[in-house]
Design a protein around this motif. Structure first.
Motif, mmCIF file in Angstrom:
data_model
loop_
_atom_site.group_PDB
_atom_site.id
_atom_site.type_symbol
_atom_site.label_atom_id
_atom_site.label_comp_id
_atom_site.label_asym_id
_atom_site.label_seq_id
_atom_site.Cartn_x
_atom_site.Cartn_y
_atom_site.Cartn_z
ATOM 1 N N SER A 40 0.834 -1.217 0.000
ATOM 2 C CA SER A 40 0.000 0.000 0.000
ATOM 3 C C SER A 40 0.864 1.261 0.000
ATOM 4 O O SER A 40 0.506 2.267 -0.620
ATOM 5 N N GLY A 41 2.027 1.210 0.644
ATOM 6 C CA GLY A 41 2.932 2.363 0.644
ATOM 7 C C GLY A 41 3.341 2.733 -0.785
ATOM 8 O O GLY A 41 3.479 3.912 -1.125
ATOM 9 N N ALA A 42 3.521 1.715 -1.633
ATOM 10 C CA ALA A 42 3.924 1.961 -3.028
ATOM 11 C C ALA A 42 2.834 2.736 -3.770
ATOM 12 O O ALA A 42 3.127 3.548 -4.653
ATOM 13 N N TYR A 101 0.758 4.955 -2.336
ATOM 14 C CA TYR A 101 0.888 6.349 -1.876
ATOM 15 C C TYR A 101 2.056 7.019 -2.592
ATOM 16 O O TYR A 101 1.986 8.186 -2.976
ATOM 17 N N ARG A 102 3.113 6.270 -2.794
ATOM 18 C CA ARG A 102 4.288 6.811 -3.487
ATOM 19 C C ARG A 102 3.951 7.103 -4.953
ATOM 20 O O ARG A 102 4.433 8.084 -5.522
ATOM 21 N N ARG A 124 10.881 5.048 -5.440
ATOM 22 C CA ARG A 124 11.808 4.919 -4.303
ATOM 23 C C ARG A 124 12.781 6.093 -4.244
ATOM 24 O O ARG A 124 13.625 6.148 -3.359
ATOM 25 N N VAL A 132 5.928 12.052 0.295
ATOM 26 C CA VAL A 132 4.845 11.069 0.439
ATOM 27 C C VAL A 132 4.077 11.170 1.760
ATOM 28 O O VAL A 132 2.856 10.985 1.782
ATOM 29 N N SER A 133 4.755 11.520 2.844
ATOM 30 C CA SER A 133 4.042 11.588 4.132
ATOM 31 C C SER A 133 2.931 12.619 4.078
ATOM 32 O O SER A 133 1.818 12.375 4.556
ATOM 33 N N ALA A 189 0.116 11.398 1.896
ATOM 34 C CA ALA A 189 -0.624 10.295 2.537
ATOM 35 C C ALA A 189 -1.546 10.771 3.661
ATOM 36 O O ALA A 189 -2.342 9.993 4.171
ATOM 37 N N ARG A 197 -6.203 9.123 0.587
ATOM 38 C CA ARG A 197 -6.393 7.869 1.331
ATOM 39 C C ARG A 197 -7.595 7.106 0.779
ATOM 40 O O ARG A 197 -7.544 5.900 0.596
ATOM 41 N N GLY A 250 0.875 -2.389 5.392
ATOM 42 C CA GLY A 250 0.715 -0.939 5.517
ATOM 43 C C GLY A 250 0.602 -0.527 6.967
ATOM 44 O O GLY A 250 1.237 -1.107 7.860
ATOM 45 N N ARG A 251 -0.192 0.517 7.205
ATOM 46 C CA ARG A 251 -0.344 1.052 8.556
ATOM 47 C C ARG A 251 -1.786 0.924 9.051
ATOM 48 O O ARG A 251 -2.042 0.992 10.238
ATOM 49 N N ASP A 252 -2.720 0.799 8.098
ATOM 50 C CA ASP A 252 -4.143 0.843 8.464
ATOM 51 C C ASP A 252 -4.944 -0.221 7.717
ATOM 52 O O ASP A 252 -6.125 -0.060 7.474
ATOM 53 N N ILE A 253 -4.283 -1.297 7.329
ATOM 54 C CA ILE A 253 -4.958 -2.298 6.487
ATOM 55 C C ILE A 253 -6.025 -3.057 7.298
ATOM 56 O O ILE A 253 -7.184 -3.123 6.901
ATOM 57 N N ARG A 311 9.158 8.404 13.775
ATOM 58 C CA ARG A 311 8.205 7.836 12.811
ATOM 59 C C ARG A 311 7.114 7.047 13.527
ATOM 60 O O ARG A 311 5.953 7.084 13.132
ATOM 61 N N ARG A 364 -1.408 10.263 13.623
ATOM 62 C CA ARG A 364 -2.026 10.928 12.466
ATOM 63 C C ARG A 364 -3.539 11.019 12.695
ATOM 64 O O ARG A 364 -4.138 10.129 13.288
#
Ligand code: DC
Length: 233
Positions: A34-36, A38-39, A97, A105-106, A109, A115, A134-137, A185, A192
């Motif tokens: 999922s980060g990819a 957002y990137r 990357r 990206v932060s 995101a 989102r 991810g962070r919220d999957i 981090r 958030r």
């Protein structure tokens, strides 16, 4: 193909990606990073000059493009279980990357319309079965995932792992600085406003401070056999 949905969340540098890719490869299911995504949205915004001023007007243009369906994202699994990502038909797996994307990206995101867009993409791509990190999957994207794993490890051990990776890449990191960055981090991710990092109530905690990737596979194999009658090893 196994139609199981596995959601992996956790702190940064806990090895979520490595763990998820290995599961995808061994089970023959799709890995979604999922980060990819957002990137990739960040790369789109950079390419269309929509970030330059960080101003509301530019973000409004990004929002409009998303609403008009102008951002075309596709993914393809690689042999090793990892994921290739395409933006408007171009393979951007390497470009996302780069430092410029990492820097922005932060902020991207945190935008609610971004989102929502990424969530829609993850649903579209992963509905047939996948392992996603991810962070919220497990809490927001796939709250009904078949299996939720929350990864954690001692901050000092995560910092040591990052230092080792950087040294292998020819850099000379300072341990104290890296540790501070890991702790910062953790704080940002879990504080958030929208969908902060937190453990889903029904998630299994995997503290891999003292585990190798193979140890983690053995741990998961036990769970998959018991709950789903699926063999990983
Ligand atoms: O895991 P990564 O470094 O590729 O993530 C890139 C950025 O996206 C990072 O700032 C965290 C954010 N992200 C997020 O907010 N929610 C996710 N599910 C995955 C990543």
């Amino acid at each position: 193909m196994t139609r199981i949905i596995i959601a992996i969340d956790g702190y940064s540098s806990t090895g979520k990606g490595t763990f998820a890719v290995e599961i995808a490869r061994r089970l023959g299911i799709l890995y979604l990073d999922s980060g990819a995504l957002y990137r990739t949205v960040t790369l789109y915004a950079l390419r269309h000059g929509q970030i330059e001023w960080n101003g509301e007007i530019l973000y409004r243009q990004l929002q409009e493009d998303i609403l008009l369906g102008k951002i075309d994202i596709a993914v393809q699994p690689k042999e090793d279980g990892s994921m290739r990502v395409f933006l408007d038909g171009e393979d951007v797996s390497g470009k996302i990357r780069e430092l410029e994307v990492a820097r922005n990206v932060s902020a991207i995101a945190t935008l609610p319309f971004v989102r929502n867009f990424v969530d829609e993409q993850l649903h579209r791509l992963g509905a047939g079965g996948c392992v996603m990190d991810g962070r919220d999957i497990g809490t927001a994207v796939f709250p009904n995932a078949d299996l939720k794993i929350f990864m954690t490890a001692d901050a000092e051990i995560r910092a040591q792992r990052r230092v080792k990776q950087m040294e292998e890449a020819g850099q000379h990191p300072n341990f104290e600085e890296i540790l501070k960055n890991v702790q910062e981090r953790d704080y940002i991710d879990s504080h958030r406003a929208m969908n902060p990092l937190r453990q889903a109530e029904d998630a299994l905690v995997l503290d891999n401070s003292h585990m190798t990737v193979e140890d983690q596979m053995v741990w998961l194999d036990g769970i998959l056999r018991e709950r789903f009658n699926i063999k990983l090893l």
